[in-house]
Design a protein around this motif. Structure first.
Motif, PDB file in Angstrom:
ATOM      1  N   SER A 278      10.104  43.493  71.270  1.00  0.00           N
ATOM      2  CA  SER A 278      10.269  43.736  72.699  1.00  0.00           C
ATOM      3  C   SER A 278      10.840  42.500  73.387  1.00  0.00           C
ATOM      4  O   SER A 278      10.220  41.427  73.337  1.00  0.00           O
ATOM      5  CB  SER A 278       8.924  44.100  73.328  1.00  0.00           C
ATOM      6  N   PRO A 279      12.002  42.602  74.041  1.00  0.00           N
ATOM      7  CA  PRO A 279      12.524  41.444  74.782  1.00  0.00           C
ATOM      8  C   PRO A 279      11.586  41.004  75.900  1.00  0.00           C
ATOM      9  O   PRO A 279      11.462  39.813  76.174  1.00  0.00           O
ATOM     10  CB  PRO A 279      13.859  41.956  75.340  1.00  0.00           C
ATOM     11  N   SER A 280      10.914  41.949  76.529  1.00  0.00           N
ATOM     12  CA  SER A 280      10.021  41.616  77.633  1.00  0.00           C
ATOM     13  C   SER A 280       8.824  40.802  77.152  1.00  0.00           C
ATOM     14  O   SER A 280       8.522  39.738  77.700  1.00  0.00           O
ATOM     15  CB  SER A 280       9.544  42.900  78.321  1.00  0.00           C
ATOM     16  N   MET A 281       8.136  41.285  76.126  1.00  0.00           N
ATOM     17  CA  MET A 281       6.969  40.570  75.617  1.00  0.00           C
ATOM     18  C   MET A 281       7.374  39.226  75.014  1.00  0.00           C
ATOM     19  O   MET A 281       6.702  38.209  75.230  1.00  0.00           O
ATOM     20  CB  MET A 281       6.237  41.421  74.572  1.00  0.00           C
ATOM     21  N   PHE A 282       8.467  39.187  74.268  1.00  0.00           N
ATOM     22  CA  PHE A 282       8.930  37.937  73.665  1.00  0.00           C
ATOM     23  C   PHE A 282       9.232  36.896  74.745  1.00  0.00           C
ATOM     24  O   PHE A 282       8.827  35.740  74.640  1.00  0.00           O
ATOM     25  CB  PHE A 282      10.176  38.213  72.817  1.00  0.00           C
ATOM     26  N   ARG A 283       9.925  37.311  75.798  1.00  0.00           N
ATOM     27  CA  ARG A 283      10.304  36.381  76.857  1.00  0.00           C
ATOM     28  C   ARG A 283       9.077  35.844  77.590  1.00  0.00           C
ATOM     29  O   ARG A 283       8.983  34.641  77.873  1.00  0.00           O
ATOM     30  CB  ARG A 283      11.231  37.095  77.841  1.00  0.00           C
ATOM     31  N   GLU A 284       8.123  36.702  77.878  1.00  0.00           N
ATOM     32  CA  GLU A 284       6.960  36.263  78.656  1.00  0.00           C
ATOM     33  C   GLU A 284       6.042  35.359  77.848  1.00  0.00           C
ATOM     34  O   GLU A 284       5.479  34.398  78.387  1.00  0.00           O
ATOM     35  CB  GLU A 284       6.200  37.477  79.180  1.00  0.00           C
ATOM     36  N   VAL A 285       5.864  35.646  76.565  1.00  0.00           N
ATOM     37  CA  VAL A 285       5.038  34.764  75.738  1.00  0.00           C
ATOM     38  C   VAL A 285       5.725  33.415  75.572  1.00  0.00           C
ATOM     39  O   VAL A 285       5.086  32.357  75.641  1.00  0.00           O
ATOM     40  CB  VAL A 285       4.747  35.417  74.375  1.00  0.00           C
ATOM     41  N   MET A 286       7.036  33.427  75.362  1.00  0.00           N
ATOM     42  CA  MET A 286       7.772  32.179  75.208  1.00  0.00           C
ATOM     43  C   MET A 286       7.689  31.309  76.463  1.00  0.00           C
ATOM     44  O   MET A 286       7.632  30.077  76.378  1.00  0.00           O
ATOM     45  CB  MET A 286       9.247  32.473  74.888  1.00  0.00           C
ATOM     46  N   ASN A 287       7.667  31.943  77.627  1.00  0.00           N
ATOM     47  CA  ASN A 287       7.591  31.171  78.868  1.00  0.00           C
ATOM     48  C   ASN A 287       6.279  30.410  79.000  1.00  0.00           C
ATOM     49  O   ASN A 287       6.209  29.425  79.738  1.00  0.00           O
ATOM     50  CB  ASN A 287       7.758  32.100  80.072  1.00  0.00           C
ATOM     51  N   ASP A 288       5.247  30.847  78.307  1.00  0.00           N
ATOM     52  CA  ASP A 288       3.945  30.174  78.386  1.00  0.00           C
ATOM     53  C   ASP A 288       3.720  29.194  77.241  1.00  0.00           C
ATOM     54  O   ASP A 288       2.607  28.698  77.059  1.00  0.00           O
ATOM     55  CB  ASP A 288       2.816  31.216  78.397  1.00  0.00           C
ATOM     56  N   ILE A 289       4.750  28.939  76.444  1.00  0.00           N
ATOM     57  CA  ILE A 289       4.655  27.978  75.343  1.00  0.00           C
ATOM     58  C   ILE A 289       5.424  26.717  75.737  1.00  0.00           C
ATOM     59  O   ILE A 289       6.569  26.801  76.193  1.00  0.00           O
ATOM     60  CB  ILE A 289       5.228  28.588  74.040  1.00  0.00           C
ATOM     61  N   PRO A 290       4.836  25.538  75.593  1.00  0.00           N
ATOM     62  CA  PRO A 290       3.536  25.241  74.969  1.00  0.00           C
ATOM     63  C   PRO A 290       2.338  25.429  75.898  1.00  0.00           C
ATOM     64  O   PRO A 290       1.220  25.550  75.438  1.00  0.00           O
ATOM     65  CB  PRO A 290       3.673  23.777  74.566  1.00  0.00           C
ATOM     66  N   ILE A 291       2.560  25.435  77.253  1.00  0.00           N
ATOM     67  CA  ILE A 291       1.466  25.694  78.180  1.00  0.00           C
ATOM     68  C   ILE A 291       1.985  26.590  79.291  1.00  0.00           C
ATOM     69  O   ILE A 291       3.202  26.713  79.502  1.00  0.00           O
ATOM     70  CB  ILE A 291       0.891  24.395  78.800  1.00  0.00           C
ATOM     71  N   ILE A 378       4.004  38.457  66.688  1.00  0.00           N
ATOM     72  CA  ILE A 378       3.070  39.066  67.641  1.00  0.00           C
ATOM     73  C   ILE A 378       3.644  40.374  68.178  1.00  0.00           C
ATOM     74  O   ILE A 378       2.962  41.415  68.195  1.00  0.00           O
ATOM     75  CB  ILE A 378       2.784  38.088  68.793  1.00  0.00           C
ATOM     76  N   CYS A 379       4.905  40.346  68.602  1.00  0.00           N
ATOM     77  CA  CYS A 379       5.535  41.550  69.149  1.00  0.00           C
ATOM     78  C   CYS A 379       5.601  42.664  68.114  1.00  0.00           C
ATOM     79  O   CYS A 379       5.328  43.834  68.424  1.00  0.00           O
ATOM     80  CB  CYS A 379       6.938  41.213  69.659  1.00  0.00           C
ATOM     81  N   SER A 380       5.968  42.307  66.888  1.00  0.00           N
ATOM     82  CA  SER A 380       6.084  43.312  65.836  1.00  0.00           C
ATOM     83  C   SER A 380       4.732  43.915  65.489  1.00  0.00           C
ATOM     84  O   SER A 380       4.606  45.140  65.302  1.00  0.00           O
ATOM     85  CB  SER A 380       6.721  42.675  64.593  1.00  0.00           C
ATOM     86  N   LYS A 381       3.699  43.098  65.400  1.00  0.00           N
ATOM     87  CA  LYS A 381       2.368  43.587  65.053  1.00  0.00           C
ATOM     88  C   LYS A 381       1.830  44.549  66.107  1.00  0.00           C
ATOM     89  O   LYS A 381       1.273  45.608  65.775  1.00  0.00           O
ATOM     90  CB  LYS A 381       1.418  42.402  64.878  1.00  0.00           C
ATOM     91  N   ILE A 382       2.002  44.216  67.374  1.00  0.00           N
ATOM     92  CA  ILE A 382       1.522  45.082  68.449  1.00  0.00           C
ATOM     93  C   ILE A 382       2.253  46.423  68.422  1.00  0.00           C
ATOM     94  O   ILE A 382       1.643  47.493  68.597  1.00  0.00           O
ATOM     95  CB  ILE A 382       1.700  44.384  69.814  1.00  0.00           C
ATOM     96  N   TYR A 383       3.560  46.386  68.185  1.00  0.00           N
ATOM     97  CA  TYR A 383       4.315  47.642  68.126  1.00  0.00           C
ATOM     98  C   TYR A 383       3.878  48.500  66.949  1.00  0.00           C
ATOM     99  O   TYR A 383       3.725  49.729  67.076  1.00  0.00           O
ATOM    100  CB  TYR A 383       5.809  47.350  68.041  1.00  0.00           C
ATOM    101  N   GLN A 384       3.678  47.899  65.784  1.00  0.00           N
ATOM    102  CA  GLN A 384       3.259  48.675  64.614  1.00  0.00           C
ATOM    103  C   GLN A 384       1.894  49.317  64.821  1.00  0.00           C
ATOM    104  O   GLN A 384       1.673  50.474  64.442  1.00  0.00           O
ATOM    105  CB  GLN A 384       3.251  47.772  63.380  1.00  0.00           C
ATOM    106  N   LEU A 385       0.971  48.587  65.439  1.00  0.00           N
ATOM    107  CA  LEU A 385      -0.335  49.171  65.745  1.00  0.00           C
ATOM    108  C   LEU A 385      -0.196  50.318  66.737  1.00  0.00           C
ATOM    109  O   LEU A 385      -0.856  51.358  66.597  1.00  0.00           O
ATOM    110  CB  LEU A 385      -1.263  48.099  66.311  1.00  0.00           C
ATOM    111  N   SER A 386       0.664  50.151  67.731  1.00  0.00           N
ATOM    112  CA  SER A 386       0.881  51.212  68.712  1.00  0.00           C
ATOM    113  C   SER A 386       1.439  52.469  68.063  1.00  0.00           C
ATOM    114  O   SER A 386       1.002  53.588  68.369  1.00  0.00           O
ATOM    115  CB  SER A 386       1.828  50.715  69.809  1.00  0.00           C
TER     116      SER A 386
END
Length: 759
Positions: A278-291, A378-386
């Motif tokens: 997911s571009p949305s989830m990837f972008r938002e998690v990346m924005n919070d790295i490293p803090i 993380i994005c791939s795992k959440i999608y597979q579980l969904s």
């Protein structure tokens, strides 16, 4: 069991618009109202407003009268003006009743069987009786509240019980009882909708959808458990792999972004998406790295944030498999920043923020490179579980249906033009389990197997009205409570469990803005709404399966109107907004009938969103209106349950209103200065009602956005702009606004209104 959902449309009957009919045929009038005629009421309006209705007892083969507010049943015509059996059970303060037997005291009557059995307070006893005439948009004399403009904020609501058809019949014929009066119907303090407005949206007729399964409380409960479990997995993965909390609202935006491209059958859980990441989830998690970067108000906060970022970046690059060059760049910049912080104690907040921006530019690409694989995991795992949860739910759901769906070939596109009507399901609904209803003050509580959902009484009455207008397979309201429970549970799960979580994604415009849009631009349809926050009774929503019974026309990206005036206030998800603009332009290119979209999106400029960029460059853009931040407000997405003082919140960002219209739409609903002036005035907030809550910000931010709140002197004023870059495309509005004003009263010569043919 026959498929009732394939029958004729009740309350929203389709009206055929013959495309081949000549536009100059004087025998054809304006479009017929999308409703059917129904039997006029047999009681005076005063009794109907007090909750009385006439029913038929099949056991006694005679009529009786039932009050849906007090559950009273009488054989004789009720009389108003007597005592209230709730507040004055003995009738001590009542006027003497005329007639009736002398051996019965005031307010006394023969008890019904259901009373003698002692029904519980949380249950709703129902007996099978002949249904009364349901309220439809064209039923004369059955207006639940006044529709005058001056009464919009203080109208009367209708019944808070499902239906008079569910009334228990009286016991065996007793002597004529003394009629008992009833309390006044429930009156909401404020009405946030107008369900009397008919639609001008015209579509091509389509068959009932075979892809959606009818909602069921058992399935909805399982879906809620699985979505909660998926949220927990997301939280744990972010902590274990990146050492951060999940970005706020990122899971909700992930659901929205995935459903834009999802081809799966589950209404909420994504199961068939390409790409998987997911571009949305990837972008938002990346924005919070490293803090995670937060909003900064004071100098010491800026200094502390800069130090934490440098320390986290250095620690991360040391613990990951990074290239030597990346290690060298990140460690040198981090150590240089720490050294600067130790020796310079007189820097201002702006100096710290500039230094943080420089550090992010230098270290950001290297930090992103080492975290990329982990975040994609993380994005791939959440999608597979969904996808796995979705498959499991569908198997369980299919096993509950009496007639499982079969693979049907795609039907050809219909050529008939009709007024839009609610989404219909091709698969009949199975018998639904019992849902208990009780009231706690002004809140309706619906319980199914220990799971309770709540809605205030005003919105509960609204749902009943929408159900009467839209549902065609449940005239006795036997499935009403179950379907309301499913609807409320679905939105509760989509919002999330955090404080005020998800409410910004369902925020709505103020009532005054809707009134101005309808009055000035003929708007009668919402492209993004729900049965809980809609203003009109015709709207598109996220969940056609559960919302169709309450008026939803389906998902907007699958909705293709030919004509009409529409309001679009989408959830603030970038991918959804971009797909929306693409869909708008396709519809405007295809139609020569009057078609208008008034799009309301956040005016995010740093950086600008692709949707806003595309609309500002569109050849269909006629005008653009800017409303400054903190000078307008939205209605809360949790308006169906929140306190009244929390109903409105100020927008912390500017809002852009863009008018996308084809030539016929521009001629009919031109954004003239007079119309725009009234719309701008409608946006002015009422300070006494505004909550201190803030609206959601953009999904991605930069340190410049985290600065202190801008002062009033720094806010830009609202302005009406005519895009000069579209002069070659819009020959009607390239000179002055007077030409737009003169053309606003004209309409297209080939509008669907000139092509009406009754069904």
């Amino acid at each position: 069991m026959s498929n009732d959902s394939q029958g004729s449309v009740k309350g929203e009957a389709a009206v055929i618009l013959a495309p081949s009919a000549p536009a100059t045929d004087s025998s054809q009038g304006p479009p017929l109202s999308p409703s059917t005629t129904s039997k006029p009421p047999e009681l005076p309006d005063e009794l109907v407003q007090a909750g009385w209705s006439k029913c038929w007892s099949r056991r006694e083969n005679r009529p009786y009268y039932f009050n849906r507010f007090t559950n009273q049943s009488l054989w004789e015509v009720p009389v108003l003006g007597q005592h209230d059996v709730i507040s004055d059970p003995l009738g001590l303060n009542a006027a003497p009743a005329e007639g009736g037997e002398s051996n019965l005291g005031n307010g006394q009557r023969k008890r019904r069987c259901s009373e003698e059995q002692g029904a519980g307070p949380n249950s709703l006893k129902r007996a099978k009786v002949e249904p009364t005439t349901p309220i439809s948009p064209s039923t004369p004399g059955l207006k639940p509240w006044s529709s005058g403009p001056e009464d919009k904020q203080a109208q009367l609501a209708t019944s808070t019980t499902p239906s008079p058809a569910a009334a228990p019949a009286p016991a065996a014929a007793p002597a004529a009882p003394t009629p008992t009066p009833t309390p006044a119907p429930y009156r909401p303090a404020v009405i946030y909708w107008d369900l009397d407005i008919q639609t001008n949206a015209v579509i091509r007729e389509h068959p009932p959808t075979p892809h959606h399964l009818p909602p069921h409380p058992e399935i909805e409960m399982q879906r809620a458990q699985l979505v909660t479990k998926l949220r927990q997995h997301y939280h744990e993965l972010c902590h274990q792999r990146e050492g951060i909390d999940p970005p706020r609202e990122s899971f909700n935006r992930w659901l929205l972004e995935r459903k834009v491209i999802d081809k799966g059958h589950d209404p909420l859980l994504p199961s068939d998406c390409d790409p998987v990441i997911s571009p949305s989830m990837f972008r938002e998690v990346m924005n919070d790295i490293p803090i995670r970067l937060s909003r900064i108000k004071y100098k010491e906060e800026a200094r502390r944030l800069l130090f934490k970022y440098a320390e986290a970046a250095k620690k991360m690059i040391d613990s990951r498999n990074a290239s030597p060059e990346s290690r060298k760049v990140v460690k040198w910049n981090a150590e240089d920043t720490m050294s600067w912080l130790r020796r310079d104690h007189s820097a201002s907040k702006e100096d710290y923020m500039d230094r943080l921006e420089h550090l992010r530019q230098q270290c950001g690409p290297h930090v992103t490179a080492v975290a990329k694989d982990s975040v994609e995991g993380i994005c791939s795992k959440i999608y597979q579980l969904s996808a796995e949860y979705s498959r499991r739910l569908r198997q369980t759901h299919l096993s509950m249906l009496q007639d499982p769906p079969t693979e049907a070939c795609a039907s050809p596109q219909q050529s008939r033009l009709v007024y839009c009507y609610p989404m219909r399901l091709a698969i009949p609904s199975p018998p639904l389990p019992r849902v208990e209803l009780h009231f706690e003050n002004d809140v309706a509580c619906l319980r199914f197997r220990g799971e309770m959902v709540k809605v205030n009484r005003g919105h509960f009455s609204k749902l009943e009205l929408l159900y009467r207008y839209s549902c065609i397979d449940d005239p006795r309201f036997e499935k009403f409570l179950s379907r309301v429970w499913c609807l409320l549970k679905r939105y509760q799960v989509m919002f999330g469990s955090g404080a005020n979580e998800g409410t910004g994604l369902q925020g709505a415009l103020p009532v005054t803005v809707f009134e101005a849009l309808h009055r000035q631009f003929g708007v009668s349809f919402e492209c993004f709404a729900s049965p809980l926050n809609c203003y009109f009774k015709q709207f598109c929503s996220a969940f056609p399966d559960s919302d169709g019974f309450f008026g939803s026309r389906g998902h907007f990206l699958a909705f293709s109107p030919v004509s009409g005036s529409f309001e679009a206030n989408p959830p603030f998800c970038e991918e959804l907004m971009e797909a929306m603009v693409k869909h708008f332009e396709e519809l405007l290119v295809q139609s020569s009938e009057p078609l208008s979209f008034i799009v309301i999106v956040p005016e995010w400029r740093d950086p600008v969103t692709p949707a806003l960029t595309r609309m500002e460059a569109s050849k269909f853009l006629r005008h653009q209106l800017s409303v400054p931040a903190y000078e307008h407000e939205y209605r809360s997405g949790s308006q169906h349950i929140c306190k009244r003082e929390e109903m409105y919140y100020r927008a912390v960002h500017g809002t852009a209103l863009l008018f996308l219209q084809n030539d016929a739409g521009f001629a009919k609903w031109a954004p003239t200065p007079e119309r725009l002036a009234e719309l701008t005035a409608a946006y002015r907030p009422i300070s006494s009602r505004t909550s201190s809550l803030s609206s959601p910000g953009p999904a991605h931010t930069v340190p410049g956005d985290k600065d202190s709140v801008p002062k009033a002197s720094e806010k830009t004023q609202g302005s009406v702009m005519s895009p000069g870059s579209h002069d070659n495309n819009n020959n009607n509005n390239n000179n002055n606004n007077d030409s737009s004003s003169s053309s606003s009263s004209s309409s297209s010569s080939s509008s669907p209104a000139d092509k009406v043919a009754p069904v």
